[in-house]
Enzyme design. Structure first.
Site, PDB file in Angstrom:
ATOM      1  N   ASP A   1      -6.778   0.540  -5.509  1.00  0.00           N
ATOM      2  CA  ASP A   1      -7.293   1.359  -4.413  1.00  0.00           C
ATOM      3  C   ASP A   1      -8.106   0.465  -3.461  1.00  0.00           C
ATOM      4  O   ASP A   1      -8.880  -0.377  -3.893  1.00  0.00           O
ATOM      5  CB  ASP A   1      -8.167   2.488  -4.977  1.00  0.00           C
ATOM      6  CG  ASP A   1      -8.435   3.576  -3.958  1.00  0.00           C
ATOM      7  OD1 ASP A   1      -7.963   4.700  -4.179  1.00  0.00           O
ATOM      8  OD2 ASP A   1      -9.114   3.313  -2.949  1.00  0.00           O
TER       9      ASP A   1
ATOM     10  N   ASN B   1      -5.718  14.732  -6.817  1.00  0.00           N
ATOM     11  CA  ASN B   1      -6.128  15.755  -5.851  1.00  0.00           C
ATOM     12  C   ASN B   1      -4.919  16.377  -5.157  1.00  0.00           C
ATOM     13  O   ASN B   1      -3.985  15.660  -4.775  1.00  0.00           O
ATOM     14  CB  ASN B   1      -7.047  15.130  -4.792  1.00  0.00           C
ATOM     15  CG  ASN B   1      -8.299  14.526  -5.396  1.00  0.00           C
ATOM     16  OD1 ASN B   1      -8.859  15.078  -6.344  1.00  0.00           O
ATOM     17  ND2 ASN B   1      -8.742  13.393  -4.868  1.00  0.00           N
TER      18      ASN B   1
ATOM     19  N   GLN C   1      -7.845  15.844  -1.195  1.00  0.00           N
ATOM     20  CA  GLN C   1      -6.704  14.962  -0.947  1.00  0.00           C
ATOM     21  C   GLN C   1      -6.748  14.497   0.503  1.00  0.00           C
ATOM     22  O   GLN C   1      -6.921  15.315   1.422  1.00  0.00           O
ATOM     23  CB  GLN C   1      -5.384  15.699  -1.221  1.00  0.00           C
ATOM     24  CG  GLN C   1      -4.173  14.772  -1.143  1.00  0.00           C
ATOM     25  CD  GLN C   1      -2.860  15.472  -1.516  1.00  0.00           C
ATOM     26  OE1 GLN C   1      -2.807  16.691  -1.653  1.00  0.00           O
ATOM     27  NE2 GLN C   1      -1.805  14.699  -1.660  1.00  0.00           N
TER      28      GLN C   1
ATOM     29  N   HIS D   1      -0.353  11.124  -5.771  1.00  0.00           N
ATOM     30  CA  HIS D   1      -0.860   9.912  -6.432  1.00  0.00           C
ATOM     31  C   HIS D   1      -1.857  10.304  -7.513  1.00  0.00           C
ATOM     32  O   HIS D   1      -2.484  11.355  -7.453  1.00  0.00           O
ATOM     33  CB  HIS D   1      -1.509   8.941  -5.434  1.00  0.00           C
ATOM     34  CG  HIS D   1      -2.548   9.572  -4.560  1.00  0.00           C
ATOM     35  ND1 HIS D   1      -2.232  10.329  -3.453  1.00  0.00           N
ATOM     36  CD2 HIS D   1      -3.898   9.565  -4.628  1.00  0.00           C
ATOM     37  CE1 HIS D   1      -3.336  10.754  -2.873  1.00  0.00           C
ATOM     38  NE2 HIS D   1      -4.370  10.314  -3.575  1.00  0.00           N
TER      39      HIS D   1
ATOM     40  N   HIS E   1      -5.206   8.826  -9.461  1.00  0.00           N
ATOM     41  CA  HIS E   1      -6.253   7.808  -9.518  1.00  0.00           C
ATOM     42  C   HIS E   1      -6.511   7.454 -10.983  1.00  0.00           C
ATOM     43  O   HIS E   1      -6.744   8.348 -11.807  1.00  0.00           O
ATOM     44  CB  HIS E   1      -7.567   8.349  -8.959  1.00  0.00           C
ATOM     45  CG  HIS E   1      -7.545   8.694  -7.501  1.00  0.00           C
ATOM     46  ND1 HIS E   1      -8.055   7.855  -6.542  1.00  0.00           N
ATOM     47  CD2 HIS E   1      -7.095   9.791  -6.846  1.00  0.00           C
ATOM     48  CE1 HIS E   1      -7.931   8.430  -5.352  1.00  0.00           C
ATOM     49  NE2 HIS E   1      -7.349   9.606  -5.503  1.00  0.00           N
TER      50      HIS E   1
HETATM   51  P1  5GP Z   1      -7.088  11.052  -2.165  1.00  0.00           P
HETATM   52  O1  5GP Z   1      -8.417  11.366  -1.570  1.00  0.00           O
HETATM   53  O2  5GP Z   1      -5.942  11.446  -1.252  1.00  0.00           O
HETATM   54  O3  5GP Z   1      -6.922  11.557  -3.562  1.00  0.00           O
HETATM   55  O4  5GP Z   1      -7.084   9.488  -2.331  1.00  0.00           O
HETATM   56  C1  5GP Z   1      -6.571   8.593  -1.406  1.00  0.00           C
HETATM   57  C2  5GP Z   1      -6.957   7.203  -1.882  1.00  0.00           C
HETATM   58  O5  5GP Z   1      -6.119   6.266  -1.266  1.00  0.00           O
HETATM   59  C3  5GP Z   1      -8.397   6.807  -1.529  1.00  0.00           C
HETATM   60  O6  5GP Z   1      -9.084   6.459  -2.723  1.00  0.00           O
HETATM   61  C4  5GP Z   1      -8.236   5.620  -0.595  1.00  0.00           C
HETATM   62  O7  5GP Z   1      -9.208   4.640  -0.812  1.00  0.00           O
HETATM   63  C5  5GP Z   1      -6.856   5.127  -0.948  1.00  0.00           C
HETATM   64  N1  5GP Z   1      -6.140   4.505   0.162  1.00  0.00           N
HETATM   65  C6  5GP Z   1      -5.919   5.047   1.385  1.00  0.00           C
HETATM   66  N2  5GP Z   1      -5.199   4.215   2.154  1.00  0.00           N
HETATM   67  C7  5GP Z   1      -4.959   3.116   1.399  1.00  0.00           C
HETATM   68  C8  5GP Z   1      -4.251   1.901   1.643  1.00  0.00           C
HETATM   69  O8  5GP Z   1      -3.704   1.649   2.720  1.00  0.00           O
HETATM   70  N3  5GP Z   1      -4.187   0.998   0.612  1.00  0.00           N
HETATM   71  C9  5GP Z   1      -4.778   1.250  -0.598  1.00  0.00           C
HETATM   72  N4  5GP Z   1      -4.661   0.287  -1.529  1.00  0.00           N
HETATM   73  N5  5GP Z   1      -5.450   2.381  -0.864  1.00  0.00           N
HETATM   74  C10 5GP Z   1      -5.546   3.298   0.125  1.00  0.00           C
END
Ligand code: 5GP
Ligand code: ZN
Length: 142
Positions: free
Chosen positions: A39, A95, A102, A108, A110
């Site tokens: 991440d 999420n 999300q 995805h 985590h």
């Molecule tokens: P969500 O809030 O949708 O469950 O989590 C999205 C996650 O994706 C976040 O923890 C954010 O840091 C990660 N993320 C978003 N864009 C990128 C990216 O371009 N590269 C990587 N490695 N992680 C990303």
């Protein structure tokens, strides 16, 4: 949209591009169905994301078969990474929907290593389940 054999991708989706290698990533695991990357904004040291190569927005859209594979992979990686990182526990967070936090609408998982006293803060305020709520929710959910 269908391309690369059976892989469904959404050309507007950043995680499709990451999962399918169109944008460089810090990849810690890859197979035919998934790429696992670090991440970009880790909650703790070693925070990784399991990304299916196929586009599906969330748990409502992912197939049962792929969801089962994702959980199987989570178990394998959490087991291996716990040993490698020397962490003390793991959170698996997934999420679905803006209301649930999300921010990227490609399914995805985590994988968040936890270290004793790491100070990582996520969770919820715990309330009390009332008798009325029990009755109401049993009627709705059971
Ligand atoms: P969500 O809030 O949708 O469950 O989590 C999205 C996650 O994706 C976040 O923890 C954010 O840091 C990660 N993320 C978003 N864009 C990128 C990216 O371009 N590269 C990587 N490695 N992680 C990303
Ligand atoms: Zn996608």
């Amino acid at each position: 949209m269908r391309n690369e054999g059976t892989t469904m991708k959404d050309s507007n989706c950043i995680f499709c591009k990451l999962a399918n290698g169109e944008i460089p990533t810090t990849t810690v695991y890859e197979d035919d169905d998934f790429r696992v990357i670090l991440d970009a904004n880790p909650a703790t040291r070693g925070h990784a994301l399991i990304l299916p190569k196929e586009h599906c927005a969330n748990i409502y859209e992912i197939s049962e078969e792929l969801a089962a594979k994702a959980m199987k992979l989570a178990k394998k990686l959490v087991t291996e990474f716990t040993e490698k990182l020397g962490c003390d526990g793991y959170n698996i967070v997934q999420n679905n929907g803006e209301a649930a936090g999300q921010t990227v609408f490609h399914f995805h998982m985590h994988l968040i290593p936890r270290y004793k006293d790491d100070g990582a803060a996520f969770g919820w305020h715990m309330s009390e389940l009332t008798d009325d709520q029990k009755v109401e929710l049993l009627e709705i959910l059971k």
